[in-house]
Structure formats: C-alpha cells, structure tokens
Design a protein around this motif. Structure first.
Motif, PDB file in Angstrom:
ATOM      1  N   ALA A 271       8.994  -4.435  39.960  1.00 61.62           N
ATOM      2  CA  ALA A 271       8.283  -5.608  40.467  1.00 61.62           C
ATOM      3  C   ALA A 271       9.275  -6.705  40.809  1.00 61.62           C
ATOM      4  O   ALA A 271      10.334  -6.825  40.184  1.00 61.62           O
ATOM      5  CB  ALA A 271       7.293  -6.116  39.422  1.00 61.62           C
TER       6      ALA A 271
ATOM      7  N   ASN B 227       9.537 -13.516  39.741  1.00 61.04           N
ATOM      8  CA  ASN B 227       9.047 -14.788  40.272  1.00 61.04           C
ATOM      9  C   ASN B 227       9.085 -15.873  39.210  1.00 61.04           C
ATOM     10  O   ASN B 227       8.893 -15.592  38.027  1.00 61.04           O
ATOM     11  CB  ASN B 227       7.583 -14.644  40.715  1.00 61.04           C
ATOM     12  CG  ASN B 227       7.383 -13.508  41.679  1.00 61.04           C
ATOM     13  OD1 ASN B 227       7.600 -13.644  42.868  1.00 61.04           O
ATOM     14  ND2 ASN B 227       6.972 -12.354  41.160  1.00 61.04           N
TER      15      ASN B 227
ATOM     16  N   SER C 146       6.382 -11.215  36.558  1.00 66.91           N
ATOM     17  CA  SER C 146       6.486 -10.073  37.465  1.00 66.91           C
ATOM     18  C   SER C 146       5.093  -9.572  37.842  1.00 66.91           C
ATOM     19  O   SER C 146       4.957  -8.775  38.763  1.00 66.91           O
ATOM     20  CB  SER C 146       7.314  -8.947  36.836  1.00 66.91           C
ATOM     21  OG  SER C 146       6.725  -8.525  35.628  1.00 66.91           O
ATOM     22  N   ALA C 147       4.068 -10.052  37.143  1.00 68.33           N
ATOM     23  CA  ALA C 147       2.689  -9.646  37.430  1.00 68.33           C
ATOM     24  C   ALA C 147       2.109 -10.549  38.514  1.00 68.33           C
ATOM     25  O   ALA C 147       1.269 -11.414  38.275  1.00 68.33           O
ATOM     26  CB  ALA C 147       1.847  -9.682  36.164  1.00 68.33           C
ATOM     27  N   VAL C 148       2.615 -10.341  39.731  1.00 72.25           N
ATOM     28  CA  VAL C 148       2.214 -11.100  40.917  1.00 72.25           C
ATOM     29  C   VAL C 148       2.063 -10.089  42.044  1.00 72.25           C
ATOM     30  O   VAL C 148       2.914  -9.213  42.199  1.00 72.25           O
ATOM     31  CB  VAL C 148       3.302 -12.136  41.305  1.00 72.25           C
ATOM     32  CG1 VAL C 148       2.974 -12.818  42.615  1.00 72.25           C
ATOM     33  CG2 VAL C 148       3.510 -13.149  40.188  1.00 72.25           C
ATOM     34  N   CYS C 149       0.993 -10.190  42.813  1.00 73.19           N
ATOM     35  CA  CYS C 149       0.883  -9.290  43.964  1.00 73.19           C
ATOM     36  C   CYS C 149      -0.040  -9.868  45.025  1.00 73.19           C
ATOM     37  O   CYS C 149      -0.820 -10.783  44.768  1.00 73.19           O
ATOM     38  CB  CYS C 149       0.436  -7.896  43.543  1.00 73.19           C
ATOM     39  SG  CYS C 149      -1.275  -7.745  43.073  1.00 73.19           S
ATOM     40  N   SER C 150       0.068  -9.302  46.204  1.00 75.14           N
ATOM     41  CA  SER C 150      -0.781  -9.675  47.323  1.00 75.14           C
ATOM     42  C   SER C 150      -2.182  -9.111  47.098  1.00 75.14           C
ATOM     43  O   SER C 150      -2.337  -7.986  46.625  1.00 75.14           O
ATOM     44  CB  SER C 150      -0.181  -9.094  48.606  1.00 75.14           C
ATOM     45  OG  SER C 150      -1.089  -9.208  49.662  1.00 75.14           O
ATOM     46  N   VAL C 151      -3.185  -9.902  47.453  1.00 75.95           N
ATOM     47  CA  VAL C 151      -4.570  -9.445  47.370  1.00 75.95           C
ATOM     48  C   VAL C 151      -5.093  -9.139  48.770  1.00 75.95           C
ATOM     49  O   VAL C 151      -5.638  -8.073  49.019  1.00 75.95           O
ATOM     50  CB  VAL C 151      -5.463 -10.505  46.677  1.00 75.95           C
ATOM     51  CG1 VAL C 151      -6.928 -10.085  46.691  1.00 75.95           C
ATOM     52  CG2 VAL C 151      -4.984 -10.758  45.254  1.00 75.95           C
TER      53      VAL C 151
ATOM     54  N   LEU D 144      -2.705 -14.398  46.842  1.00 74.60           N
ATOM     55  CA  LEU D 144      -1.916 -13.707  45.826  1.00 74.60           C
ATOM     56  C   LEU D 144      -2.679 -13.757  44.512  1.00 74.60           C
ATOM     57  O   LEU D 144      -3.526 -14.627  44.316  1.00 74.60           O
ATOM     58  CB  LEU D 144      -0.567 -14.405  45.609  1.00 74.60           C
ATOM     59  CG  LEU D 144       0.384 -14.524  46.785  1.00 74.60           C
ATOM     60  CD1 LEU D 144       1.607 -15.344  46.376  1.00 74.60           C
ATOM     61  CD2 LEU D 144       0.806 -13.150  47.264  1.00 74.60           C
TER      62      LEU D 144
ATOM     63  N   THR E 123       9.715 -16.478  44.556  1.00 75.37           N
ATOM     64  CA  THR E 123      10.270 -15.137  44.379  1.00 75.37           C
ATOM     65  C   THR E 123      11.789 -15.242  44.371  1.00 75.37           C
ATOM     66  O   THR E 123      12.385 -15.790  45.302  1.00 75.37           O
ATOM     67  CB  THR E 123       9.781 -14.204  45.497  1.00 75.37           C
ATOM     68  OG1 THR E 123       8.345 -14.209  45.488  1.00 75.37           O
ATOM     69  CG2 THR E 123      10.286 -12.789  45.292  1.00 75.37           C
TER      70      THR E 123
END
Length: 164
Positions: A18, A21, A37-42, A49, A73
């Motif tokens: 990952a 951030n 690190s628990a970030v992502c695009s939705v 995000l 990031t």
C-alpha cells in the motif's frame, strides 16, 4: 488456510502493498496528522477516497470534530516523516519536521508529497475498531518526484515511475 485469529489476518495483510500517506486536518479542534496505509480510491464520479482511522488513535478526537482532511501520499525518502507521524510524537514536532502549505480546505498540505488530495469528509462509517471516512476530493496537487513510497511486508519500499 482458514482465518482463525487477528494475528493470522495481520500476517496475511502484510503481503498486501500500500502507498504510505500522512493524513492531516486543521480546524477548531486543532491541527493533527497521522500515517495511514488504509487509503484507497472509491470512485471518480464524484472523486472520492476512503481513509480508515482507528478510534483508539490519539488523533481520533480531532478528526472526529473536523469535516475536512488532506491525504498526502509520500514519496521515496520520506520514511522518517512517516515514522514520526505514525508514533506518539507531539503534533507540533510532527509538523515542524516538514514544509507545509494550506490546502483548499484549510488542511495542511505537505509540499514534497508525491500527490496531495484535499478533501471534504462526506460520510463516516464505523466498522470494528475503525472509522471509515469517505472523502470527496476538492483539490489535487501533484509533485514531479518519480519515486513513490510503499509499505509491504512490514517495511518501506521504493517504487519508480517508468520512464516514458
């Protein structure tokens, strides 16, 4: 292998790389930031995000009061900053370790971030020990640095952008 406990799950997740951030906020409850690190695009329509934040984290009370945040990031070479924001260091010391600008939402934006997503928090969902923050992206700032920072197998790794 069947999942039987928290340790097995964590060991398995160590094999999922990952981006690293630093999530920041500022407002009436104060300025705060943490490493995630628990970030992502939705979705890209609207650009959204998700950010996961442990409710036992020292920064949770501040983030729970605010409606904006910035996902910064990190680039390669920013491991020390990640470690600083991931520990118990006082907020003033964390922010003193780098150069920041104020983003469109008023949140601190890391000048040397690989990319920064300035966001408005649209929704919060509690799952287990964490809050999931759904964040509408209102501004993006990109840096020309060609190397990203990843967290994989419980350590930092550098990713190089391919030459075109």
């Amino acid at each position: 292998m069947e999942l039987t406990d928290k340790a097995s799950f964590r060991d398995a997740m160590a094999h999922v790389g990952a981006a690293v951030n630093i999530i920041t906020t500022d407002g009436p409850a104060g300025r705060a930031g943490f490493t995630a690190s628990a970030v992502c695009s939705v979705t890209d329509t609207p650009p959204t995000l998700l950010v996961c934040l442990n409710r036992s984290a020292s920064v949770w009370p501040v983030f729970s009061e605010h409606h904006t945040l910035c996902v910064n990031t990190l680039a390669a070479g920013q491991e020390a900053l990640s470690t600083l924001f991931g520990g118990k260091t006082a907020m003033d010391e964390r922010f003193a370790a780098a150069d920041w600008q104020t983003g469109a939402t008023g949140c601190p934006r890391l000048e040397a971030a690989l990319v920064s997503f300035d966001c408005r928090i649209d929704q919060r969902v509690s799952v287990g020990t964490h809050d999931i923050l759904f964040c509408h992206v209102v501004a993006i700032t990109r840096h020309p640095e060609p190397r990203g920072l990843m967290w994989f197998d419980r350590g930092y790794h550098t990713l190089m952008r391919p030459a075109c």
